[in-house]
Design a protein around this motif. Structure first.
Motif, PDB file in Angstrom:
ATOM      1  N   THR A  35      14.306   4.403  -4.405  1.00 29.97           N
ATOM      2  CA  THR A  35      14.238   3.293  -5.360  1.00 29.97           C
ATOM      3  C   THR A  35      13.049   2.385  -5.059  1.00 29.97           C
ATOM      4  O   THR A  35      12.341   1.955  -5.973  1.00 29.97           O
ATOM      5  CB  THR A  35      15.548   2.481  -5.345  1.00 29.97           C
ATOM      6  N   LEU A  36      12.805   2.110  -3.783  1.00 29.36           N
ATOM      7  CA  LEU A  36      11.633   1.308  -3.409  1.00 29.36           C
ATOM      8  C   LEU A  36      10.346   1.987  -3.867  1.00 29.36           C
ATOM      9  O   LEU A  36       9.463   1.342  -4.450  1.00 29.36           O
ATOM     10  CB  LEU A  36      11.599   1.086  -1.895  1.00 29.36           C
ATOM     11  N   ASN A  37      10.233   3.273  -3.616  1.00 27.29           N
ATOM     12  CA  ASN A  37       9.031   4.007  -4.032  1.00 27.29           C
ATOM     13  C   ASN A  37       8.907   4.074  -5.551  1.00 27.29           C
ATOM     14  O   ASN A  37       7.803   3.999  -6.091  1.00 27.29           O
ATOM     15  CB  ASN A  37       9.019   5.411  -3.425  1.00 27.29           C
ATOM     16  N   GLU A  38      10.034   4.192  -6.228  1.00 31.73           N
ATOM     17  CA  GLU A  38      10.025   4.219  -7.693  1.00 31.73           C
ATOM     18  C   GLU A  38       9.505   2.892  -8.256  1.00 31.73           C
ATOM     19  O   GLU A  38       8.647   2.874  -9.141  1.00 31.73           O
ATOM     20  CB  GLU A  38      11.458   4.484  -8.170  1.00 31.73           C
ATOM     21  N   PHE A  39      10.016   1.781  -7.731  1.00 28.25           N
ATOM     22  CA  PHE A  39       9.545   0.462  -8.169  1.00 28.25           C
ATOM     23  C   PHE A  39       8.072   0.283  -7.817  1.00 28.25           C
ATOM     24  O   PHE A  39       7.298  -0.225  -8.626  1.00 28.25           O
ATOM     25  CB  PHE A  39      10.375  -0.649  -7.514  1.00 28.25           C
ATOM     26  N   HIS A  40       7.700   0.689  -6.608  1.00 33.67           N
ATOM     27  CA  HIS A  40       6.308   0.528  -6.172  1.00 33.67           C
ATOM     28  C   HIS A  40       5.359   1.318  -7.063  1.00 33.67           C
ATOM     29  O   HIS A  40       4.315   0.815  -7.486  1.00 33.67           O
ATOM     30  CB  HIS A  40       6.169   0.973  -4.709  1.00 33.67           C
ATOM     31  N   ILE A  43      12.597   1.823   7.189  1.00 34.44           N
ATOM     32  CA  ILE A  43      11.618   1.983   6.122  1.00 34.44           C
ATOM     33  C   ILE A  43      10.387   1.165   6.482  1.00 34.44           C
ATOM     34  O   ILE A  43      10.465  -0.045   6.679  1.00 34.44           O
ATOM     35  CB  ILE A  43      12.212   1.538   4.776  1.00 34.44           C
ATOM     36  N   ALA A  44       9.265   1.861   6.599  1.00 32.62           N
ATOM     37  CA  ALA A  44       8.003   1.219   6.958  1.00 32.62           C
ATOM     38  C   ALA A  44       7.273   0.802   5.689  1.00 32.62           C
ATOM     39  O   ALA A  44       7.188   1.569   4.736  1.00 32.62           O
ATOM     40  CB  ALA A  44       7.144   2.185   7.759  1.00 32.62           C
ATOM     41  N   ILE A  45       6.746  -0.413   5.713  1.00 30.88           N
ATOM     42  CA  ILE A  45       5.995  -0.921   4.567  1.00 30.88           C
ATOM     43  C   ILE A  45       4.602  -1.319   5.029  1.00 30.88           C
ATOM     44  O   ILE A  45       4.444  -2.194   5.877  1.00 30.88           O
ATOM     45  CB  ILE A  45       6.716  -2.114   3.910  1.00 30.88           C
ATOM     46  N   ASN A  46       3.619  -0.629   4.486  1.00 30.63           N
ATOM     47  CA  ASN A  46       2.218  -0.964   4.732  1.00 30.63           C
ATOM     48  C   ASN A  46       1.725  -1.824   3.583  1.00 30.63           C
ATOM     49  O   ASN A  46       2.027  -1.536   2.424  1.00 30.63           O
ATOM     50  CB  ASN A  46       1.352   0.297   4.800  1.00 30.63           C
ATOM     51  N   VAL A  47       0.982  -2.841   3.913  1.00 31.31           N
ATOM     52  CA  VAL A  47       0.419  -3.701   2.880  1.00 31.31           C
ATOM     53  C   VAL A  47      -1.092  -3.492   2.822  1.00 31.31           C
ATOM     54  O   VAL A  47      -1.708  -3.051   3.791  1.00 31.31           O
ATOM     55  CB  VAL A  47       0.768  -5.190   3.122  1.00 31.31           C
ATOM     56  N   LYS A  71       0.827  -1.206   0.000  1.00 29.46           N
ATOM     57  CA  LYS A  71       0.000   0.000   0.000  1.00 29.46           C
ATOM     58  C   LYS A  71       0.863   1.257   0.000  1.00 29.46           C
ATOM     59  O   LYS A  71       0.628   2.185  -0.770  1.00 29.46           O
ATOM     60  CB  LYS A  71      -0.890  -0.021   1.245  1.00 29.46           C
ATOM     61  N   LYS A  72       1.869   1.287   0.879  1.00 27.89           N
ATOM     62  CA  LYS A  72       2.683   2.488   1.030  1.00 27.89           C
ATOM     63  C   LYS A  72       4.060   2.119   1.568  1.00 27.89           C
ATOM     64  O   LYS A  72       4.192   1.243   2.413  1.00 27.89           O
ATOM     65  CB  LYS A  72       1.993   3.455   1.997  1.00 27.89           C
TER      66      LYS A  72
END
Length: 187
Positions: free
Chosen positions: A178-183, A127-131, A113-114
């Motif tokens: 880079t994570l946000n770019e891929f996401h 780095i927080a990852i929301n699913v 999600k974010k």
């Protein structure tokens, strides 16, 4: 997105048409510092247990706390050391998914999600990852401790799980970007 080198890590065209893979590896320095930290904890609790050996209940308390700490901290550390020695990437970003070898999970970009930066104190930055569906992702996790940790993260911090960039050999801001770019591109 063109294949590119990110922070000195491997980026390659994986043989599939337009398949981009970016790999981030474990940081040797962080693993060494963590090993020293674990040894210091072991000696501290052992020393305190010896000092308070006259009081059996305090000795039992120290040994219990030490056992719990080692039970929680040692297995992920050993997995990280094995991955480091085998030269396995800590994170692999591809068109299809995010492979997190730190937390031992694979997430499709559509499940995320974010992705954001979370700073809890001056030293803790991750780095927080929301699913999208935390329960579904938690069901995929086989380890009950990690499933419990994931549930606690969601309750306490508001995100499903985190990646600690200090264990990865990279620039933290560039990793987040880079994570946000891929996401953004592949969700």
């Amino acid at each position: 997105m063109k294949p590119r080198d990110v922070s000195g890590n491997n980026t390659k065209n994986a043989g599939k048409m337009n398949q981009t893979i970016v790999s981030y590896y474990f940081s040797r320095n962080t693993l060494i510092v963590f090993a020293v930290f674990l040894i210091a904890i072991l000696f501290l609790f052992s020393f305190l247990a010896i000092i308070f050996s006259k009081f059996i209940w305090i000795t039992i308390l120290f040994l219990s706390v030490l056992s719990m700490l080692l039970f929680i901290l040692i297995p992920p550390f050993i997995k990280s050391i094995i991955s480091f020695n085998a030269n396995q990437p800590a994170l692999i970003l591809s068109n299809e998914n995010l492979t997190d070898n730190i937390n031992h999970r694979i997430l499709k970009w559509s499940e995320i999600k974010k992705i954001s930066n979370y700073k809890s104190s001056k030293s803790a930055n991750f780095i927080a990852i929301n699913v999208n569906n935390p329960k579904l992702v938690a069901q995929k996790v086989k380890n009950p401790m990690q499933r419990f940790k994931m549930t606690l993260n969601k309750l306490i911090y508001g995100f499903s799980f985190s990646i600690q960039p200090n264990i990865i050999k990279c620039n933290n801001t560039e990793l987040l970007n880079t994570l946000n770019e891929f996401h953004t591109k592949y969700k």
